[in-house]
Design a protein around this motif. Structure first.
Motif, PDB file in Angstrom:
ATOM      1  N   ASP A   9      20.705  40.500  21.902  1.00  0.00           N
ATOM      2  CA  ASP A   9      21.552  39.311  21.744  1.00  0.00           C
ATOM      3  C   ASP A   9      23.032  39.653  21.907  1.00  0.00           C
ATOM      4  OD1 ASP A   9      19.314  37.807  21.368  1.00  0.00           O
ATOM      5  OD2 ASP A   9      19.466  37.766  19.174  1.00  0.00           O
ATOM      6  N   ARG A  10      23.448  40.784  21.384  1.00  0.00           N
ATOM      7  CA  ARG A  10      24.855  41.168  21.470  1.00  0.00           C
ATOM      8  C   ARG A  10      25.226  41.558  22.893  1.00  0.00           C
ATOM      9  NH1 ARG A  10      26.604  44.970  16.509  1.00  0.00           N
ATOM     10  NH2 ARG A  10      28.636  44.256  17.240  1.00  0.00           N
ATOM     11  N   VAL A  11      24.286  42.157  23.618  1.00  0.00           N
ATOM     12  CA  VAL A  11      24.552  42.504  25.019  1.00  0.00           C
ATOM     13  C   VAL A  11      24.831  41.248  25.834  1.00  0.00           C
ATOM     14  CG1 VAL A  11      23.493  43.381  27.139  1.00  0.00           C
ATOM     15  CG2 VAL A  11      23.293  44.681  25.015  1.00  0.00           C
ATOM     16  N   LEU A  12      23.986  40.239  25.696  1.00  0.00           N
ATOM     17  CA  LEU A  12      24.151  39.019  26.497  1.00  0.00           C
ATOM     18  C   LEU A  12      25.381  38.220  26.096  1.00  0.00           C
ATOM     19  CD1 LEU A  12      20.556  37.619  27.043  1.00  0.00           C
ATOM     20  CD2 LEU A  12      21.889  39.181  28.439  1.00  0.00           C
ATOM     21  N   ALA A  13      25.906  38.456  24.906  1.00  0.00           N
ATOM     22  CA  ALA A  13      27.102  37.738  24.461  1.00  0.00           C
ATOM     23  C   ALA A  13      28.390  38.376  24.955  1.00  0.00           C
ATOM     24  CB  ALA A  13      27.113  37.649  22.935  1.00  0.00           C
ATOM     25  N   GLN A  14      28.287  39.539  25.574  1.00  0.00           N
ATOM     26  CA  GLN A  14      29.486  40.269  25.993  1.00  0.00           C
ATOM     27  C   GLN A  14      30.223  39.573  27.137  1.00  0.00           C
ATOM     28  OE1 GLN A  14      30.201  42.414  23.401  1.00  0.00           O
ATOM     29  NE2 GLN A  14      30.978  43.708  25.045  1.00  0.00           N
ATOM     30  N   THR A  15      31.550  39.471  26.999  1.00  0.00           N
ATOM     31  CA  THR A  15      32.424  38.987  28.063  1.00  0.00           C
ATOM     32  C   THR A  15      33.633  39.914  28.138  1.00  0.00           C
ATOM     33  OG1 THR A  15      33.642  37.496  26.584  1.00  0.00           O
ATOM     34  CG2 THR A  15      31.713  36.575  27.730  1.00  0.00           C
ATOM     35  N   ALA A  16      34.381  39.800  29.229  1.00  0.00           N
ATOM     36  CA  ALA A  16      35.575  40.639  29.381  1.00  0.00           C
ATOM     37  C   ALA A  16      36.522  39.987  30.378  1.00  0.00           C
ATOM     38  CB  ALA A  16      35.194  42.041  29.861  1.00  0.00           C
ATOM     39  N   GLU A  17      37.819  40.248  30.203  1.00  0.00           N
ATOM     40  CA  GLU A  17      38.832  39.809  31.163  1.00  0.00           C
ATOM     41  C   GLU A  17      39.743  40.982  31.477  1.00  0.00           C
ATOM     42  OE1 GLU A  17      41.108  36.352  30.455  1.00  0.00           O
ATOM     43  OE2 GLU A  17      39.380  34.989  30.531  1.00  0.00           O
ATOM     44  N   THR A  18      40.027  41.179  32.756  1.00  0.00           N
ATOM     45  CA  THR A  18      40.881  42.266  33.203  1.00  0.00           C
ATOM     46  C   THR A  18      41.889  41.725  34.205  1.00  0.00           C
ATOM     47  OG1 THR A  18      38.993  43.786  33.003  1.00  0.00           O
ATOM     48  CG2 THR A  18      40.918  44.571  34.239  1.00  0.00           C
ATOM     49  N   LEU A  19      43.172  42.034  33.995  1.00  0.00           N
ATOM     50  CA  LEU A  19      44.190  41.623  34.952  1.00  0.00           C
ATOM     51  C   LEU A  19      44.083  42.474  36.210  1.00  0.00           C
ATOM     52  CD1 LEU A  19      47.287  41.160  32.589  1.00  0.00           C
ATOM     53  CD2 LEU A  19      45.753  39.396  33.490  1.00  0.00           C
ATOM     54  N   VAL A  20      44.351  41.866  37.351  1.00  0.00           N
ATOM     55  CA  VAL A  20      44.253  42.581  38.614  1.00  0.00           C
ATOM     56  C   VAL A  20      45.397  42.144  39.532  1.00  0.00           C
ATOM     57  CG1 VAL A  20      42.738  40.847  39.669  1.00  0.00           C
ATOM     58  CG2 VAL A  20      42.707  43.178  40.516  1.00  0.00           C
ATOM     59  N   SER A  21      45.884  43.078  40.323  1.00  0.00           N
ATOM     60  CA  SER A  21      46.883  42.761  41.345  1.00  0.00           C
ATOM     61  C   SER A  21      46.730  43.745  42.486  1.00  0.00           C
ATOM     62  CB  SER A  21      48.307  42.826  40.768  1.00  0.00           C
ATOM     63  OG  SER A  21      48.627  44.141  40.353  1.00  0.00           O
ATOM     64  N   TRP A  22      47.137  43.354  43.675  1.00  0.00           N
ATOM     65  CA  TRP A  22      47.055  44.250  44.818  1.00  0.00           C
ATOM     66  C   TRP A  22      48.146  43.924  45.827  1.00  0.00           C
ATOM     67  CZ3 TRP A  22      43.981  40.121  43.944  1.00  0.00           C
ATOM     68  CH2 TRP A  22      43.782  39.187  44.968  1.00  0.00           C
ATOM     69  N   ARG A  23      48.478  44.942  46.613  1.00  0.00           N
ATOM     70  CA  ARG A  23      49.513  44.859  47.644  1.00  0.00           C
ATOM     71  C   ARG A  23      48.868  45.013  49.012  1.00  0.00           C
ATOM     72  NH1 ARG A  23      52.488  50.060  46.487  1.00  0.00           N
ATOM     73  NH2 ARG A  23      50.293  50.670  46.460  1.00  0.00           N
ATOM     74  N   PRO A  24      49.582  44.682  50.078  1.00  0.00           N
ATOM     75  CA  PRO A  24      49.021  44.904  51.419  1.00  0.00           C
ATOM     76  C   PRO A  24      48.612  46.361  51.637  1.00  0.00           C
ATOM     77  CG  PRO A  24      50.956  43.495  51.565  1.00  0.00           C
ATOM     78  CD  PRO A  24      50.883  43.964  50.143  1.00  0.00           C
ATOM     79  N   GLU A  25      49.386  47.296  51.067  1.00  0.00           N
ATOM     80  CA  GLU A  25      49.075  48.718  51.251  1.00  0.00           C
ATOM     81  C   GLU A  25      47.715  49.086  50.658  1.00  0.00           C
ATOM     82  OE1 GLU A  25      51.830  47.446  50.095  1.00  0.00           O
ATOM     83  OE2 GLU A  25      53.542  48.269  51.229  1.00  0.00           O
ATOM     84  N   ASP A  26      47.322  48.421  49.584  1.00  0.00           N
ATOM     85  CA  ASP A  26      46.030  48.712  48.968  1.00  0.00           C
ATOM     86  C   ASP A  26      44.882  48.341  49.911  1.00  0.00           C
ATOM     87  OD1 ASP A  26      47.249  49.540  46.537  1.00  0.00           O
ATOM     88  OD2 ASP A  26      47.472  47.442  45.949  1.00  0.00           O
ATOM     89  N   ALA A  27      45.015  47.207  50.575  1.00  0.00           N
ATOM     90  CA  ALA A  27      43.978  46.784  51.519  1.00  0.00           C
ATOM     91  C   ALA A  27      43.947  47.685  52.749  1.00  0.00           C
ATOM     92  CB  ALA A  27      44.202  45.330  51.930  1.00  0.00           C
ATOM     93  N   LEU A  28      45.114  48.165  53.186  1.00  0.00           N
ATOM     94  CA  LEU A  28      45.164  49.089  54.321  1.00  0.00           C
ATOM     95  C   LEU A  28      44.468  50.411  53.980  1.00  0.00           C
ATOM     96  CD1 LEU A  28      48.865  48.586  55.497  1.00  0.00           C
ATOM     97  CD2 LEU A  28      46.815  47.659  56.567  1.00  0.00           C
ATOM     98  N   LEU A  29      44.759  50.948  52.789  1.00  0.00           N
ATOM     99  CA  LEU A  29      44.131  52.190  52.364  1.00  0.00           C
ATOM    100  C   LEU A  29      42.614  52.024  52.279  1.00  0.00           C
ATOM    101  CD1 LEU A  29      44.162  55.080  51.247  1.00  0.00           C
ATOM    102  CD2 LEU A  29      44.614  54.117  48.972  1.00  0.00           C
ATOM    103  N   TYR A  30      42.183  50.906  51.734  1.00  0.00           N
ATOM    104  CA  TYR A  30      40.744  50.656  51.615  1.00  0.00           C
ATOM    105  C   TYR A  30      40.075  50.656  52.988  1.00  0.00           C
ATOM    106  CZ  TYR A  30      36.361  48.210  50.761  1.00  0.00           C
ATOM    107  OH  TYR A  30      35.032  47.866  50.732  1.00  0.00           O
TER     108      TYR A  30
END
Length: 283
Positions: A9-30
């Motif tokens: 029950d505790r596993v299914l109740a788990q949620t999370a939020e994480t901030l994310v940001s990216w630049r053009p350089e990150d997509a180029l490297l990927y």
């Protein structure tokens, strides 16, 4: 952060939020890290830059509800990965990744457990998600927590006929060293001693790098590497890939759905199976 014990029950109740940001350089490297180069200049050059669609899985890689569970990471295996793109990725952005557990299946004490989490990338100032990523993991040491044994979604079945197309994709000898700069710094992908202690003959390629290479194979053969045509991409990992190996990607087309699997012929080993990519019309 205090980790949550493995209780159904505790596993299914788990949620999370994480901030994310990216630049053009990150997509180029990927794009470079997944093996793209001058032959696909729009993905690796800032003029009229495009973002390869599987870049979304990198944005959602860190954090999430699964990382807050008391699972022994030494025995956690990446089983399946799926991406649904609701619209093309911008070359730069910021927002939040919202995650929740969507399933947990108990294979029994000493037999491990299956965990499935879903993450949605939502851009700042928007309400509808940009992309949805679903990950299925196998915790080899986590069985016996009281979850159901049945009900896990069945994988996408491959057609019984011979492949409609075959594409060979060569990985680079140093590809894991480059890809790890995108997100995953696990020494398993760089340190020979660490990899041998983990039971491998040497560092292995990141599963999500193989995931992207399979997307490249599908897009290159069917839509001329038009990443804007990819609507979803999913697969199941069945064996590791070593940097420098050549993947034989076998594909079947049924309308807008491309089924696929990938093999390393030199080892006669299937490394990816139950693959499914859905293509759409050009944006």
């Amino acid at each position: 952060m205090t980790q949550v014990p493995i209780q159904y029950d505790r596993v299914l109740a788990q949620t999370a939020e994480t901030l994310v940001s990216w630049r053009p350089e990150d997509a180029l490297l990927y794009a470079l890290a997944i093996g793209m180069g001058a032959e696909n200049l729009a993905y690796v050059y800032e003029r009229d830059q495009r973002v390869f669609p599987t870049f979304a899985v990198i944005l959602a890689f860190q954090g999430g509800p699964l990382s807050d569970l008391a699972i022994d990471p030494r025995f956690l295996l990446h089983g399946e990965h799926a991406l649904v793109l609701h619209r093309p990725l911008p070359v730069a952005g910021k927002g939040v990744v919202r995650g929740l557990m969507t399933g947990a299946w108990d294979k029994g004490a000493g037999r491990g457990a299956i965990f499935r989490e879903e993450k949605q990338i939502v851009l700042q100032g928007e309400e509808l998600p940009l992309a949805t990523i679903t990950t299925t993991s196998f915790g080899r040491a986590e069985g016996g927590f009281g979850g159901p044994r049945e009900g896990q979604p069945a994988p996408h079945p491959l057609p019984g006929r011979a492949p409609d197309a075959v594409v060979h994709m060569r990985t680079g000898a140093d590809q894991a060293l480059l890809y790890r700069l995108c997100a995953d710094r696990n020494p398993l992908h760089a340190d020979p001693k660490f990899a041998r202690e983990a039971g491998f003959s040497g560092p292995i390629l990141h599963g999500l790098c193989t995931y992207a290479i399979c997307a490249r194979a599908v897009l290159s053969h069917y839509v001329g590497m038009d990443g804007g045509r990819l609507r979803s991409h999913a697969l199941r990992f069945s064996a590791p890939v070593y940097p420098g190996e050549v993947l034989r990607v076998e594909m079947w087309r049924d309308g807008v759905v491309i089924s696929f699997r990938a093999l390393v012929e030199d080892r006669d080993t299937v490394v990816v199976t139950n693959g499914r990519t859905e293509l759409g019309e050009p944006e």
